[in-house]
Design a protein around this motif. Structure first.
Motif, PDB file in Angstrom:
ATOM      1  N   VAL A  90      14.546  -0.953  -8.344  1.00 37.64           N
ATOM      2  CA  VAL A  90      14.801  -0.819  -6.909  1.00 37.64           C
ATOM      3  C   VAL A  90      13.590  -1.360  -6.161  1.00 37.64           C
ATOM      4  N   LEU A  91      13.784  -2.473  -5.457  1.00 38.71           N
ATOM      5  CA  LEU A  91      12.695  -3.124  -4.735  1.00 38.71           C
ATOM      6  C   LEU A  91      12.858  -2.889  -3.238  1.00 38.71           C
ATOM      7  N   PRO A  92      11.828  -2.378  -2.567  1.00 40.64           N
ATOM      8  CA  PRO A  92      11.903  -2.221  -1.113  1.00 40.64           C
ATOM      9  C   PRO A  92      12.057  -3.577  -0.424  1.00 40.64           C
ATOM     10  N   PRO A  93      12.581  -3.608   0.789  1.00 35.29           N
ATOM     11  CA  PRO A  93      12.731  -4.877   1.509  1.00 35.29           C
ATOM     12  C   PRO A  93      11.391  -5.593   1.653  1.00 35.29           C
ATOM     13  N   GLN A 122       0.814  -1.213   0.000  1.00 32.80           N
ATOM     14  CA  GLN A 122       0.000   0.000   0.000  1.00 32.80           C
ATOM     15  C   GLN A 122       0.849   1.266   0.000  1.00 32.80           C
ATOM     16  N   THR A 123       2.104   1.151   0.409  1.00 33.43           N
ATOM     17  CA  THR A 123       2.984   2.325   0.459  1.00 33.43           C
ATOM     18  C   THR A 123       3.716   2.560  -0.860  1.00 33.43           C
ATOM     19  N   ILE A 124       3.535   1.680  -1.837  1.00 37.39           N
ATOM     20  CA  ILE A 124       4.275   1.776  -3.107  1.00 37.39           C
ATOM     21  C   ILE A 124       3.312   2.186  -4.214  1.00 37.39           C
ATOM     22  N   ASP A 125       3.556   3.329  -4.815  1.00 31.37           N
ATOM     23  CA  ASP A 125       2.750   3.804  -5.934  1.00 31.37           C
ATOM     24  C   ASP A 125       3.473   3.663  -7.271  1.00 31.37           C
ATOM     25  N   THR A 126       4.804   3.711  -7.243  1.00 29.35           N
ATOM     26  CA  THR A 126       5.610   3.628  -8.460  1.00 29.35           C
ATOM     27  C   THR A 126       6.886   2.860  -8.145  1.00 29.35           C
ATOM     28  N   LEU A 127       7.326   2.070  -9.107  1.00 31.30           N
ATOM     29  CA  LEU A 127       8.582   1.346  -8.975  1.00 31.30           C
ATOM     30  C   LEU A 127       9.608   2.014  -9.887  1.00 31.30           C
ATOM     31  N   TYR A 128      10.756   2.376  -9.305  1.00 24.74           N
ATOM     32  CA  TYR A 128      11.767   3.111 -10.054  1.00 24.74           C
ATOM     33  C   TYR A 128      12.970   2.226 -10.390  1.00 24.74           C
ATOM     34  N   THR A 129      13.660   2.604 -11.446  1.00 20.66           N
ATOM     35  CA  THR A 129      14.920   1.945 -11.757  1.00 20.66           C
ATOM     36  C   THR A 129      16.026   2.558 -10.916  1.00 20.66           C
ATOM     37  N   GLU A 130      17.174   1.914 -10.915  1.00 22.18           N
ATOM     38  CA  GLU A 130      18.311   2.467 -10.193  1.00 22.18           C
ATOM     39  C   GLU A 130      18.726   3.795 -10.824  1.00 22.18           C
ATOM     40  N   ALA A 131      19.191   4.698  -9.981  1.00 22.30           N
ATOM     41  CA  ALA A 131      19.556   6.043 -10.452  1.00 22.30           C
ATOM     42  C   ALA A 131      20.959   6.033 -11.041  1.00 22.30           C
ATOM     43  N   ALA A 132      21.120   5.328 -12.143  1.00 19.53           N
ATOM     44  CA  ALA A 132      22.417   5.249 -12.805  1.00 19.53           C
ATOM     45  C   ALA A 132      22.526   6.314 -13.885  1.00 19.53           C
ATOM     46  N   GLU A 133      23.742   6.772 -14.136  1.00 20.29           N
ATOM     47  CA  GLU A 133      23.984   7.758 -15.191  1.00 20.29           C
ATOM     48  C   GLU A 133      24.652   7.077 -16.376  1.00 20.29           C
ATOM     49  N   ARG A 134      23.982   7.108 -17.519  1.00 19.01           N
ATOM     50  CA  ARG A 134      24.521   6.512 -18.746  1.00 19.01           C
ATOM     51  C   ARG A 134      24.989   7.649 -19.656  1.00 19.01           C
ATOM     52  N   THR A 135      26.259   7.634 -20.005  1.00 18.03           N
ATOM     53  CA  THR A 135      26.826   8.723 -20.791  1.00 18.03           C
ATOM     54  C   THR A 135      27.370   8.218 -22.121  1.00 18.03           C
ATOM     55  N   ASN A 136      27.708   9.164 -22.993  1.00 19.98           N
ATOM     56  CA  ASN A 136      28.320   8.878 -24.293  1.00 19.98           C
ATOM     57  C   ASN A 136      27.457   7.949 -25.150  1.00 19.98           C
ATOM     58  N   LEU A 137      26.145   8.177 -25.129  1.00 18.08           N
ATOM     59  CA  LEU A 137      25.243   7.369 -25.951  1.00 18.08           C
ATOM     60  C   LEU A 137      25.225   7.903 -27.375  1.00 18.08           C
ATOM     61  N   SER A 138      25.142   6.999 -28.329  1.00 16.04           N
ATOM     62  CA  SER A 138      25.036   7.396 -29.729  1.00 16.04           C
ATOM     63  C   SER A 138      24.211   6.359 -30.467  1.00 16.04           C
ATOM     64  N   ASP A 139      23.526   6.807 -31.509  1.00 19.10           N
ATOM     65  CA  ASP A 139      22.624   5.933 -32.259  1.00 19.10           C
ATOM     66  C   ASP A 139      21.569   5.349 -31.315  1.00 19.10           C
TER      67      ASP A 139
END
Length: 314
Positions: A206-209, A180-197
């Motif tokens: 990220v799953l709560p305990p 009941q306390t979870i409204d949205t499930l988020y991905t890990e806050a990773a930074e992806r750089t130098n993307l092309s194409d």
């Protein structure tokens, strides 16, 4: 001096002869070891199928590896180390009702593993001897998935549209008071750089305990393309001028630079862009230039000059 040279040559011959016999003995020993029988321990990787998503397992859980002792020739045992055995266990026959115990008896486990072995191999023992794990039914809830990371293209590239997720909603399982306390499930806050194409990434959730999900990660597709810039000279338009007044802008035209992807460059027109100045009584002699664009493929636009002078006439 001449008598020493034959002596040195004789010593080198003795050394080379000794190394030859050492190498020969090693090869004989290795060949014998590969043909002689011995016992070794190798892993068996286990994959489970047929378990409903709402079924959770208690500690210590279902093992993903079983260690076995196998007896066979050394060459065959080496193949088990290089290419581990994979065992699939269908849990549908072991789950009955909302809670209970998943129990794979030792004789069933040994027989299933023996069927994976080569005909010359003998199964000596398994550890653990059997698989036993309590199970129970958990509550489920379907929640939206959202990205928490950042995706930064390399120089001269830009992202096109929003990232495409392999799924936008996902089922999670756990105790009702936690769900009941979870409204949205988020991905890990990773930074992806130098993307092309076009780039396809696998992002962990990220799953709560105490909470499980039907998938512990999702696929994210980032579409990138090389961008270019185009410049237009367009007239300035004043907005918000009081009735009965006329405003004169200096200059009355600005140079607008537009950034757009290469694939949509040909469809870009000057009418896609507007340069506006919003009049305010608080502004005495200068107004800021704001750029508005209707072309959805434009990602950025700016004007020069960015500030113009004006005279309000009645």
């Amino acid at each position: 001096m001449n008598s020493e040279r034959p002596t040195k040559r004789a010593r080198w011959r003795d050394v080379l002869t000794y190394l030859f016999f050492v190498l020969f003995a090693g090869l004989v020993w290795f060949g014998h070891a590969m043909q002689s029988e011995r016992t070794t321990r190798v892993p068996v990787l286990i994959q489970y199928t047929g378990k409903p998503g709402s079924i959770g397992t208690g500690d210590p859980g279902l093992p993903d590896t079983v260690m076995i002792a196998v007896r066979d020739a050394g060459a065959r045992l080496n193949s088990y180390h290089k290419d581990p055995l994979h065992l699939t266990i269908d849990l549908r026959q072991y789950i009955h009702g909302d809670k209970g115990t998943i129990h794979v008896p030792s004789d069933v486990l040994r027989r299933s593993i023996s069927n994976l072995l080569q005909g010359t191999s003998s199964l000596i023992e398994t550890h653990p001897e059997e698989i036993s794990c309590p199970y129970f039914t958990e509550q489920e809830k379907c929640v939206p998935v959202a990205l928490a990371g950042s995706f930064i293209p390399t120089a001269e590239y830009q992202t096109v549209g929003q990232p495409v997720l392999s799924c936008t909603r996902i089922k999670i399982y756990g105790q009702d008071k936690v769900l009941q306390t979870i409204d949205t499930l988020y991905t890990e806050a990773a930074e992806r750089t130098n993307l092309s194409d076009t780039t396809v990434l696998r992002e962990a959730l990220v799953l709560p305990p105490g909470v499980r999900a039907e998938e512990d990660s999702i696929t994210v597709q980032i579409i990138c393309e090389r961008f270019t810039e185009k410049k237009f000279i367009i007239p300035l338009q004043a907005v918000g001028v009081p009735n009965g007044y006329h405003i004169r802008l200096f200059p009355n035209e600005v140079e607008v630079s537009v950034r757009i992807g290469m694939s949509h460059f040909a469809q870009l027109n000057p009418t896609d862009v507007q340069a506006l100045c919003y009049y305010s009584p608080e502004r005495r002699d200068k107004l800021n230039v704001e750029i508005h664009y209707t072309n959805p493929h434009i990602t950025f636009a700016w004007a020069y000059p960015g500030v113009v002078e004006f005279i309000l006439e009645q």
